[in-house]
Motif scaffolding. Sequence first.
Motif, PDB file in Angstrom:
ATOM      1  N   HIS A 119     -33.184  46.082  16.375  1.00  0.00           N
ATOM      2  CA  HIS A 119     -32.451  46.736  15.287  1.00  0.00           C
ATOM      3  C   HIS A 119     -31.370  47.651  15.854  1.00  0.00           C
ATOM      4  N   ILE A 120     -30.163  47.549  15.279  1.00  0.00           N
ATOM      5  CA  ILE A 120     -29.074  48.457  15.645  1.00  0.00           C
ATOM      6  C   ILE A 120     -28.418  49.008  14.375  1.00  0.00           C
ATOM      7  N   THR A 121     -27.676  50.096  14.547  1.00  0.00           N
ATOM      8  CA  THR A 121     -26.821  50.635  13.492  1.00  0.00           C
ATOM      9  C   THR A 121     -25.393  50.470  13.982  1.00  0.00           C
ATOM     10  N   SER A 122     -24.606  49.666  13.295  1.00  0.00           N
ATOM     11  CA  SER A 122     -23.309  49.258  13.841  1.00  0.00           C
ATOM     12  C   SER A 122     -22.293  50.386  13.900  1.00  0.00           C
ATOM     13  N   ASN A 123     -22.386  51.346  12.999  1.00  0.00           N
ATOM     14  CA  ASN A 123     -21.463  52.480  12.969  1.00  0.00           C
ATOM     15  C   ASN A 123     -22.254  53.722  12.559  1.00  0.00           C
ATOM     16  N   LYS A 144     -18.593  48.163  19.622  1.00  0.00           N
ATOM     17  CA  LYS A 144     -17.401  47.327  19.777  1.00  0.00           C
ATOM     18  C   LYS A 144     -17.789  45.860  19.980  1.00  0.00           C
ATOM     19  N   THR A 145     -18.831  45.635  20.769  1.00  0.00           N
ATOM     20  CA  THR A 145     -19.427  44.303  20.907  1.00  0.00           C
ATOM     21  C   THR A 145     -20.925  44.454  20.716  1.00  0.00           C
ATOM     22  N   PHE A 146     -21.552  43.451  20.161  1.00  0.00           N
ATOM     23  CA  PHE A 146     -22.963  43.554  19.806  1.00  0.00           C
ATOM     24  C   PHE A 146     -23.849  42.948  20.893  1.00  0.00           C
ATOM     25  N   PRO A 147     -25.063  43.477  21.036  1.00  0.00           N
ATOM     26  CA  PRO A 147     -25.948  42.984  22.106  1.00  0.00           C
ATOM     27  C   PRO A 147     -26.435  41.570  21.840  1.00  0.00           C
ATOM     28  N   GLY A 148     -26.426  40.764  22.885  1.00  0.00           N
ATOM     29  CA  GLY A 148     -26.980  39.419  22.776  1.00  0.00           C
ATOM     30  C   GLY A 148     -28.467  39.447  23.066  1.00  0.00           C
ATOM     31  N   THR A 149     -29.254  38.786  22.247  1.00  0.00           N
ATOM     32  CA  THR A 149     -30.703  38.760  22.421  1.00  0.00           C
ATOM     33  C   THR A 149     -31.263  37.493  21.798  1.00  0.00           C
ATOM     34  N   SER A 150     -32.366  37.040  22.358  1.00  0.00           N
ATOM     35  CA  SER A 150     -33.046  35.878  21.770  1.00  0.00           C
ATOM     36  C   SER A 150     -33.911  36.282  20.590  1.00  0.00           C
ATOM     37  N   LEU A 151     -34.143  37.583  20.426  1.00  0.00           N
ATOM     38  CA  LEU A 151     -34.899  38.073  19.269  1.00  0.00           C
ATOM     39  C   LEU A 151     -34.008  38.094  18.034  1.00  0.00           C
ATOM     40  N   PRO A 152     -34.580  38.084  16.847  1.00  0.00           N
ATOM     41  CA  PRO A 152     -33.769  38.302  15.658  1.00  0.00           C
ATOM     42  C   PRO A 152     -33.024  39.642  15.765  1.00  0.00           C
ATOM     43  N   LEU A 153     -31.721  39.613  15.554  1.00  0.00           N
ATOM     44  CA  LEU A 153     -30.909  40.831  15.602  1.00  0.00           C
ATOM     45  C   LEU A 153     -30.646  41.304  14.182  1.00  0.00           C
ATOM     46  N   ILE A 154     -31.014  42.546  13.913  1.00  0.00           N
ATOM     47  CA  ILE A 154     -30.878  43.138  12.582  1.00  0.00           C
ATOM     48  C   ILE A 154     -29.956  44.343  12.676  1.00  0.00           C
ATOM     49  N   ALA A 155     -29.017  44.456  11.742  1.00  0.00           N
ATOM     50  CA  ALA A 155     -28.040  45.541  11.805  1.00  0.00           C
ATOM     51  C   ALA A 155     -27.864  46.228  10.464  1.00  0.00           C
ATOM     52  N   ASP A 156     -27.890  47.553  10.522  1.00  0.00           N
ATOM     53  CA  ASP A 156     -27.470  48.381   9.399  1.00  0.00           C
ATOM     54  C   ASP A 156     -25.957  48.535   9.524  1.00  0.00           C
ATOM     55  N   MET A 157     -25.225  47.908   8.619  1.00  0.00           N
ATOM     56  CA  MET A 157     -23.761  47.963   8.637  1.00  0.00           C
ATOM     57  C   MET A 157     -23.213  48.737   7.442  1.00  0.00           C
ATOM     58  N   SER A 158     -23.970  49.692   6.962  1.00  0.00           N
ATOM     59  CA  SER A 158     -23.584  50.403   5.744  1.00  0.00           C
ATOM     60  C   SER A 158     -22.184  51.005   5.815  1.00  0.00           C
ATOM     61  N   SER A 159     -21.804  51.514   6.982  1.00  0.00           N
ATOM     62  CA  SER A 159     -20.545  52.259   7.027  1.00  0.00           C
ATOM     63  C   SER A 159     -19.379  51.531   7.685  1.00  0.00           C
ATOM     64  N   ASP A 160     -19.563  50.274   8.106  1.00  0.00           N
ATOM     65  CA  ASP A 160     -18.372  49.560   8.590  1.00  0.00           C
ATOM     66  C   ASP A 160     -18.319  48.094   8.177  1.00  0.00           C
ATOM     67  N   ILE A 161     -19.203  47.680   7.281  1.00  0.00           N
ATOM     68  CA  ILE A 161     -19.114  46.309   6.794  1.00  0.00           C
ATOM     69  C   ILE A 161     -17.757  46.095   6.126  1.00  0.00           C
ATOM     70  N   LEU A 162     -17.169  44.932   6.364  1.00  0.00           N
ATOM     71  CA  LEU A 162     -15.884  44.529   5.790  1.00  0.00           C
ATOM     72  C   LEU A 162     -14.698  45.303   6.365  1.00  0.00           C
ATOM     73  N   SER A 163     -14.925  46.120   7.395  1.00  0.00           N
ATOM     74  CA  SER A 163     -13.826  46.878   7.999  1.00  0.00           C
ATOM     75  C   SER A 163     -13.213  46.135   9.163  1.00  0.00           C
ATOM     76  N   LYS A 164     -13.919  45.129   9.683  1.00  0.00           N
ATOM     77  CA  LYS A 164     -13.423  44.338  10.803  1.00  0.00           C
ATOM     78  C   LYS A 164     -14.139  42.994  10.792  1.00  0.00           C
ATOM     79  N   LYS A 165     -13.555  42.038  11.467  1.00  0.00           N
ATOM     80  CA  LYS A 165     -14.158  40.712  11.552  1.00  0.00           C
ATOM     81  C   LYS A 165     -15.408  40.762  12.422  1.00  0.00           C
ATOM     82  N   ILE A 166     -16.466  40.139  11.953  1.00  0.00           N
ATOM     83  CA  ILE A 166     -17.674  39.981  12.750  1.00  0.00           C
ATOM     84  C   ILE A 166     -18.140  38.531  12.634  1.00  0.00           C
TER      85      ILE A 166
END
Length: 359
Positions: free
Chosen positions: A145-149, A158-180
């Motif tokens: 689990h990460i919090t993107s902003n 700026k770049t997200f961690p690569g992992t073989s586990l399911p990656l879950i992100a709280d993007m409440s404060s930067d969703i739709l602000s940049k391409k992902i």
Amino acid sequence: MKRTTNFNAGPAALPLEVLKKAQEELVDFKQTGMSVMELSHRSGEYEEVHNKAKSLLVELMDIPENYEVLFLQGGASLQFAMIPMNFLHEGETAHFIQTGAWSEKALSEAKGFGETSVFASSEDDNYSYIPEVDASALTDGAYLHITSNNTIFGTQWKTFPGTSLPLIADMSSDILSKKIDVSQFDLIYAGAQKNLGPSGITIVIARKRLLEKEKKSTPKILKYSTHAKAGSLYHTPPTFAIYMLSLVLDHVKQAGGVEAAEKRNEQKAGILYDTIDQSGGFYKGHARTDSRSHMNVTFTLRDDALTASFVEKAKHEQMVGLAGHRSVGGCRASIYNAVSIEDCQKLADFMKKFQQENE
């Protein structure tokens, strides 16, 4: 009417065009003789609103077909509990990268449902940076689990961690602000009250395969699959918030989409960070330069009295929401999508004038 320049962290600024559109339709939505707030969520008129919001989000974020898009309630705070309630099974560990207050809250909730670990953290320097991590070796666990902003501390991945586990992100404060790349994630969640609309609706974007791992013991109302099967209409949804979401998404599309928003956000942040960096230490940024957020610009002045004077004088110039969070102090300018380049230039000009008057 003179609009106040809104730098609040959330609920945040909304595009004026969206507010005017909602005002026009408030009493009589598309000749129904009713407000959109009065429409049955089972009616054809509302169904059109609901489906439009979903299709626009899919289009703007390029969401693959193997994902569910859900409109839920309870904010990101409910997601802190729903995620481990559904996906943290006995004998597994949920891993967290700690970058601020909201990731702390997510971790705290998960501890009530099972084993957790902190894979990396920037707490050692009051969350002033995003940790450099190599999560490729992380192969054992329920999810990462990460919090993107981080709204309070003004840092952003700026770049997200690569992992073989399911990656879950709280993007409440930067969703739709940049391409992902949505396909990097198994679940993304975001409270709407920053970039997407008013408070009251939470967006969840979940890989369908992840939903197959839900615990059977989870109450039906708190299962993602329940809402997926019902098209986010299992119970009465926040219809007005979803209507506002559809208007905001349409506005983003008409303004050039997420790519154009990203360019504007880079320019806006650059205006303010340049002002801080060129102040000779009068303003000091909290976030490390390589971790600076394009959504929340945090900075301090030399003492509390000067900070209070800055915030008060800014109010006289019709700029609000600039007081920093107690965890950092100083000031914070939240410059989400609806905050314009002109708004940021206005603040930068004020900062330069304030410095001249107080050096």
